[in-house]
Design an enzyme around this catalytic site. Sequence first.
Site, PDB file in Angstrom:
ATOM      1  N   HIS A   8       0.821  -1.216   0.000  1.00  0.00           N
ATOM      2  CA  HIS A   8       0.000   0.000   0.000  1.00  0.00           C
ATOM      3  C   HIS A   8       0.848   1.256   0.000  1.00  0.00           C
ATOM      4  O   HIS A   8       2.047   1.217   0.271  1.00  0.00           O
ATOM      5  CB  HIS A   8      -0.975   0.024   1.194  1.00  0.00           C
ATOM      6  CG  HIS A   8      -0.315   0.050   2.547  1.00  0.00           C
ATOM      7  ND1 HIS A   8      -0.147  -1.066   3.326  1.00  0.00           N
ATOM      8  CD2 HIS A   8       0.187   1.072   3.275  1.00  0.00           C
ATOM      9  CE1 HIS A   8       0.435  -0.734   4.477  1.00  0.00           C
ATOM     10  NE2 HIS A   8       0.655   0.570   4.469  1.00  0.00           N
ATOM     11  N   HIS A  81       4.031   7.268   3.377  1.00  0.00           N
ATOM     12  CA  HIS A  81       4.975   6.145   3.323  1.00  0.00           C
ATOM     13  C   HIS A  81       4.582   5.147   2.238  1.00  0.00           C
ATOM     14  O   HIS A  81       3.459   5.164   1.737  1.00  0.00           O
ATOM     15  CB  HIS A  81       5.075   5.439   4.682  1.00  0.00           C
ATOM     16  CG  HIS A  81       3.807   4.756   5.135  1.00  0.00           C
ATOM     17  ND1 HIS A  81       2.833   5.390   5.869  1.00  0.00           N
ATOM     18  CD2 HIS A  81       3.363   3.488   4.956  1.00  0.00           C
ATOM     19  CE1 HIS A  81       1.852   4.529   6.130  1.00  0.00           C
ATOM     20  NE2 HIS A  81       2.141   3.370   5.588  1.00  0.00           N
ATOM     21  N   GLU A 130       7.669   1.240   5.034  1.00  0.00           N
ATOM     22  CA  GLU A 130       7.124   0.230   5.935  1.00  0.00           C
ATOM     23  C   GLU A 130       7.383  -1.146   5.328  1.00  0.00           C
ATOM     24  O   GLU A 130       7.193  -1.337   4.127  1.00  0.00           O
ATOM     25  CB  GLU A 130       5.612   0.461   6.104  1.00  0.00           C
ATOM     26  CG  GLU A 130       4.927  -0.538   7.011  1.00  0.00           C
ATOM     27  CD  GLU A 130       3.412  -0.263   7.150  1.00  0.00           C
ATOM     28  OE1 GLU A 130       2.900   0.670   6.503  1.00  0.00           O
ATOM     29  OE2 GLU A 130       2.767  -1.012   7.921  1.00  0.00           O
TER      30      GLU A 130
HETATM   31 CO    CO Z   1       1.129   1.593   6.231  1.00  0.00          CO
END
Ligand code: CO
Length: 139
Positions: A8, A81, A130
């Site tokens: 994502h 992110h 991440e």
């Molecule tokens: Co995230």
Amino acid sequence: MKLGRLNHVGVATPSIENSVALYRERMGAEVVRDPFDLPAQGVRVCFVDTPNSQIELIEPLGADSPIVKFLEKNPEGGQHHLCFEVPDIEVARTFYDGKGVRILGQTRIGAHGTPIFFLHPKDMGGVLTEIMESPKQAH
Ligand code: CO
């Protein structure tokens, strides 16, 4: 260490409600998941699905939220992110650690219910990154 798919893109927002409206009405998004609180990360989360990935809308949960400062600098919100999957979070952690990439905090459970950690943007070309362990079953 095998780098997996882009899971994502994290987008910080002062209002998930307003952002959902934007993604639905301006972008034409059709699948929006139910928002939920993630107290361990200090954020409220809502996933907008696209055919190949997701947008993770994140709104501050409380005054101590780690995204409060980001929103002070970017009052309308913005790209926050990128999240990549890996098959094994411990193997990944050892891999990045061995390369001297700074890891932000402990490994913890993320928004998909699997272990995650964050890599320092200063060691990642300016991108907060991440790393999440892939969910075991199809999602
Ligand atoms: Co995230």
